[in-house]
Enzyme design. Sequence first.
Site, mmCIF file in Angstrom:
data_model
loop_
_atom_site.group_PDB
_atom_site.id
_atom_site.type_symbol
_atom_site.label_atom_id
_atom_site.label_comp_id
_atom_site.label_asym_id
_atom_site.label_seq_id
_atom_site.Cartn_x
_atom_site.Cartn_y
_atom_site.Cartn_z
ATOM 1 N N PHE A 177 0.856 -1.190 0.000
ATOM 2 C CA PHE A 177 0.000 0.000 0.000
ATOM 3 C C PHE A 177 0.896 1.246 0.000
ATOM 4 C CE2 PHE A 177 -2.969 2.991 2.178
ATOM 5 C CZ PHE A 177 -4.027 2.880 1.303
ATOM 6 N N THR A 179 1.414 3.675 1.881
ATOM 7 C CA THR A 179 2.062 4.089 3.128
ATOM 8 C C THR A 179 3.111 3.093 3.619
ATOM 9 O OG1 THR A 179 0.240 3.051 4.357
ATOM 10 C CG2 THR A 179 0.085 5.419 3.925
ATOM 11 N N LYS A 180 3.311 2.005 2.885
ATOM 12 C CA LYS A 180 4.286 1.003 3.307
ATOM 13 C C LYS A 180 5.676 1.353 2.785
ATOM 14 C CE LYS A 180 1.113 -1.361 5.356
ATOM 15 N NZ LYS A 180 -0.073 -0.528 5.123
ATOM 16 N N THR A 181 6.687 0.632 3.261
ATOM 17 C CA THR A 181 8.071 0.924 2.887
ATOM 18 C C THR A 181 8.280 0.804 1.389
ATOM 19 O OG1 THR A 181 8.713 -0.021 5.009
ATOM 20 C CG2 THR A 181 10.468 0.342 3.401
ATOM 21 N N THR A 267 9.266 6.011 1.093
ATOM 22 C CA THR A 267 8.521 4.994 0.364
ATOM 23 C C THR A 267 8.857 5.099 -1.111
ATOM 24 O OG1 THR A 267 6.722 5.067 1.948
ATOM 25 C CG2 THR A 267 6.219 4.201 -0.232
#
Length: 275
Positions: A177, A179-181, A267
């Site tokens: 997603f 907002t993930k790394t 990200t």
Amino acid sequence: MLPYGRQSIAESDVEAVAEVLRGDWLTTGPAVGRFEAELARWTGGVPCVSVTSGTAALHVAYVAAGVGAGDEVVTSPLTFVATAATAALLGARVRFADVRPDTGNLDPDAAAALVTARTRVITAVDYAGHPADYDELRQVAGEAGAVLVADAAHSIGSAYKDRPVGSLADLTTFSFFPTKTVTTAEGGAVAAADPALLRRAARFRNHGLVRSPPSSAIPARAAGTRRCTSSGSTTGCPTCCARSASASCAGWSASASGGPSWSSGTTRCCPACRG
């Protein structure tokens, strides 16, 4: 005001997306296999099945673990709703165990206290990228005869006692997603070292279809056939997302020991990179 999330997209990423859109494969193409192979570099060689989201990854993992009506899944309440909702969707009862105050991760003793004869899965959540106490949780799961699942939505690239996330549980789920790394806009994956678990995950993401080998003796099957051998869903990773994730992985540098390591704290998003 602080933004909810912010991804990094280079012009080369945009060009790579356009390249995919001009090609023949928009979904489940060769780039997907290349991305899954790249992912396995980060899981210590544990093979992966890519899907459309972190939620889909959890759903697929629970199906692979055999979760069904009457089963119980023990997990952490400090997580996104999908960790529990996908188990409930399959008819399981979700039981929330307390977390450790220093990490926010599932407390093995609290999980053990909730184990019953119906416990099918124990799901840890690597809160804020910090791996859970997998050695202790492995012992709890083993004594319960349960499958150990790692919700590693936050922790791709992390390690526990020098072992990479993806190799610590029976099934590990990732989220890509924004907002993930690492992000593919939407996407996820399931890692499993056990061939049977991996096979069940791969079948379920594609409607339970199995391709039969070509037959020269039966003209109608000269190119092979596909049979639906079990229930399933359509959660295969689109080629654009796979290309995106491959470029995200390429943005990481190799560490001094030869293994992957993060190259930046932002990200990385390349929604169709070179696979």
